[in-house]
Design a protein around this motif. Structure first.
Motif, PDB file in Angstrom:
ATOM      1  N   GLU A  85      -7.614 -45.150  90.033  1.00 33.36           N
ATOM      2  CA  GLU A  85      -6.644 -44.582  90.972  1.00 33.36           C
ATOM      3  C   GLU A  85      -7.092 -43.243  91.567  1.00 33.36           C
ATOM      4  O   GLU A  85      -6.277 -42.528  92.151  1.00 33.36           O
ATOM      5  N   ILE A  86      -8.367 -42.886  91.449  1.00 33.54           N
ATOM      6  CA  ILE A  86      -8.775 -41.549  91.930  1.00 33.54           C
ATOM      7  C   ILE A  86      -8.569 -41.382  93.431  1.00 33.54           C
ATOM      8  O   ILE A  86      -8.375 -40.265  93.904  1.00 33.54           O
ATOM      9  N   HIS A  87      -8.564 -42.490  94.172  1.00 36.47           N
ATOM     10  CA  HIS A  87      -8.353 -42.387  95.615  1.00 36.47           C
ATOM     11  C   HIS A  87      -6.922 -41.963  95.959  1.00 36.47           C
ATOM     12  O   HIS A  87      -6.638 -41.595  97.089  1.00 36.47           O
ATOM     13  N   LYS A  88      -6.028 -41.982  94.971  1.00 42.07           N
ATOM     14  CA  LYS A  88      -4.639 -41.561  95.185  1.00 42.07           C
ATOM     15  C   LYS A  88      -4.422 -40.083  94.876  1.00 42.07           C
ATOM     16  O   LYS A  88      -3.317 -39.575  95.028  1.00 42.07           O
ATOM     17  N   LEU A  89      -5.476 -39.390  94.425  1.00 44.54           N
ATOM     18  CA  LEU A  89      -5.337 -37.954  94.164  1.00 44.54           C
ATOM     19  C   LEU A  89      -5.080 -37.225  95.475  1.00 44.54           C
ATOM     20  O   LEU A  89      -5.550 -37.642  96.539  1.00 44.54           O
ATOM     21  N   ALA A  90      -4.340 -36.134  95.380  1.00 46.15           N
ATOM     22  CA  ALA A  90      -3.990 -35.355  96.563  1.00 46.15           C
ATOM     23  C   ALA A  90      -4.531 -33.935  96.431  1.00 46.15           C
ATOM     24  O   ALA A  90      -4.828 -33.464  95.321  1.00 46.15           O
ATOM     25  N   GLN A  91      -4.623 -33.274  97.559  1.00 48.14           N
ATOM     26  CA  GLN A  91      -5.098 -31.898  97.573  1.00 48.14           C
ATOM     27  C   GLN A  91      -4.258 -31.059  96.607  1.00 48.14           C
ATOM     28  O   GLN A  91      -3.035 -31.142  96.598  1.00 48.14           O
ATOM     29  N   GLY A  92      -4.955 -30.318  95.736  1.00 51.90           N
ATOM     30  CA  GLY A  92      -4.285 -29.475  94.758  1.00 51.90           C
ATOM     31  C   GLY A  92      -4.144 -30.090  93.380  1.00 51.90           C
ATOM     32  O   GLY A  92      -3.913 -29.379  92.404  1.00 51.90           O
ATOM     33  N   ASP A  93      -4.260 -31.429  93.265  1.00 56.24           N
ATOM     34  CA  ASP A  93      -4.236 -32.051  91.936  1.00 56.24           C
ATOM     35  C   ASP A  93      -5.390 -31.490  91.119  1.00 56.24           C
ATOM     36  O   ASP A  93      -6.435 -31.149  91.669  1.00 56.24           O
ATOM     37  N   THR A  94      -5.214 -31.404  89.815  1.00 58.22           N
ATOM     38  CA  THR A  94      -6.234 -30.766  88.984  1.00 58.22           C
ATOM     39  C   THR A  94      -7.073 -31.761  88.192  1.00 58.22           C
ATOM     40  O   THR A  94      -6.625 -32.857  87.849  1.00 58.22           O
ATOM     41  N   VAL A  95      -8.295 -31.315  87.913  1.00 60.94           N
ATOM     42  CA  VAL A  95      -9.257 -32.037  87.085  1.00 60.94           C
ATOM     43  C   VAL A  95      -9.826 -30.991  86.132  1.00 60.94           C
ATOM     44  O   VAL A  95     -10.218 -29.909  86.560  1.00 60.94           O
ATOM     45  N   THR A  96      -9.859 -31.299  84.843  1.00 60.11           N
ATOM     46  CA  THR A  96     -10.385 -30.355  83.850  1.00 60.11           C
ATOM     47  C   THR A  96     -11.580 -30.960  83.143  1.00 60.11           C
ATOM     48  O   THR A  96     -11.522 -32.093  82.675  1.00 60.11           O
ATOM     49  N   LEU A  97     -12.661 -30.188  83.076  1.00 61.35           N
ATOM     50  CA  LEU A  97     -13.883 -30.592  82.391  1.00 61.35           C
ATOM     51  C   LEU A  97     -14.095 -29.656  81.214  1.00 61.35           C
ATOM     52  O   LEU A  97     -14.079 -28.435  81.378  1.00 61.35           O
ATOM     53  N   THR A  98     -14.278 -30.226  80.020  1.00 64.92           N
ATOM     54  CA  THR A  98     -14.539 -29.438  78.822  1.00 64.92           C
ATOM     55  C   THR A  98     -15.899 -29.835  78.274  1.00 64.92           C
ATOM     56  O   THR A  98     -16.144 -31.017  78.009  1.00 64.92           O
ATOM     57  N   THR A  99     -16.784 -28.839  78.126  1.00 59.46           N
ATOM     58  CA  THR A  99     -18.107 -29.061  77.539  1.00 59.46           C
ATOM     59  C   THR A  99     -18.284 -28.033  76.425  1.00 59.46           C
ATOM     60  O   THR A  99     -17.416 -27.182  76.213  1.00 59.46           O
ATOM     61  N   LYS A 100     -19.430 -28.074  75.769  1.00 59.85           N
ATOM     62  CA  LYS A 100     -19.718 -27.055  74.751  1.00 59.85           C
ATOM     63  C   LYS A 100     -19.907 -25.677  75.388  1.00 59.85           C
ATOM     64  O   LYS A 100     -19.881 -24.671  74.686  1.00 59.85           O
ATOM     65  N   LEU A 101     -20.080 -25.646  76.705  1.00 61.79           N
ATOM     66  CA  LEU A 101     -20.230 -24.379  77.426  1.00 61.79           C
ATOM     67  C   LEU A 101     -18.882 -23.747  77.767  1.00 61.79           C
ATOM     68  O   LEU A 101     -18.817 -22.587  78.142  1.00 61.79           O
ATOM     69  N   GLY A 102     -17.799 -24.526  77.668  1.00 63.33           N
ATOM     70  CA  GLY A 102     -16.474 -24.014  77.973  1.00 63.33           C
ATOM     71  C   GLY A 102     -15.606 -25.057  78.653  1.00 63.33           C
ATOM     72  O   GLY A 102     -15.901 -26.245  78.641  1.00 63.33           O
ATOM     73  N   LYS A 103     -14.551 -24.549  79.292  1.00 65.07           N
ATOM     74  CA  LYS A 103     -13.567 -25.413  79.947  1.00 65.07           C
ATOM     75  C   LYS A 103     -13.349 -24.902  81.364  1.00 65.07           C
ATOM     76  O   LYS A 103     -13.149 -23.702  81.569  1.00 65.07           O
ATOM     77  N   ARG A 104     -13.406 -25.817  82.344  1.00 68.15           N
ATOM     78  CA  ARG A 104     -13.166 -25.446  83.737  1.00 68.15           C
ATOM     79  C   ARG A 104     -12.122 -26.373  84.336  1.00 68.15           C
ATOM     80  O   ARG A 104     -12.132 -27.573  84.086  1.00 68.15           O
TER      81      ARG A 104
END
Length: 128
Positions: A62-81
């Protein structure tokens, strides 16, 4: 890498997605979760990730249904963005321009377009 062989976890709250990200975008990685494009960064600049849009592991269905401003969070051993969606694009399957390195931190999500094998959905989000 984390125990279990994955690079990161990816969360897309609007879609209820919480998936592990493995190195590579081949069938074996996508069978376990999402796959990181090895030619892109895992932290600084453009982080590009692919996922299936149907079947057992259809995390990106469903990623094509995301809208401007929706958030995505990536967590790695380097941190969280956390990133905010800036655009959703339907691109030709051979168009790799969104995999190019960027000066700003962003994440790019790819999946197939159902029923249209010549195209891919591409979501770009920038760090907030």
């Amino acid at each position: 890498y984390y125990s279990g062989g994955y690079l990161a976890t990816l969360q897309i709250p609007r879609l209820g997605v919480n998936v592990k990200v493995y190195q590579g975008t081949d069938t074996s990685q996508l069978a376990k979760g999402a796959g990181h494009f090895p030619a892109t960064s895992i932290w600084d600049g453009n982080v590009a990730v692919a996922g299936h849009n149907r079947g057992t592991n259809c995390y990106f269905g469903e990623i094509h249904k995301l809208a401007q401003g929706d958030t995505v969070t990536l967590t790695t051993k380097l941190g969280k963005r956390t990133y905010a969606v800036t655009g959703v694009f339907k691109v030709d399957e051979t168009d790799s321009s969104m995999l190019a390195a960027t000066a700003d931190n962003c994440i790019t999500l790819y999946t197939c377009v159902r029923g249209q094998s010549a195209y891919r959905w591409c979501v770009r989000a920038v760090e907030i």
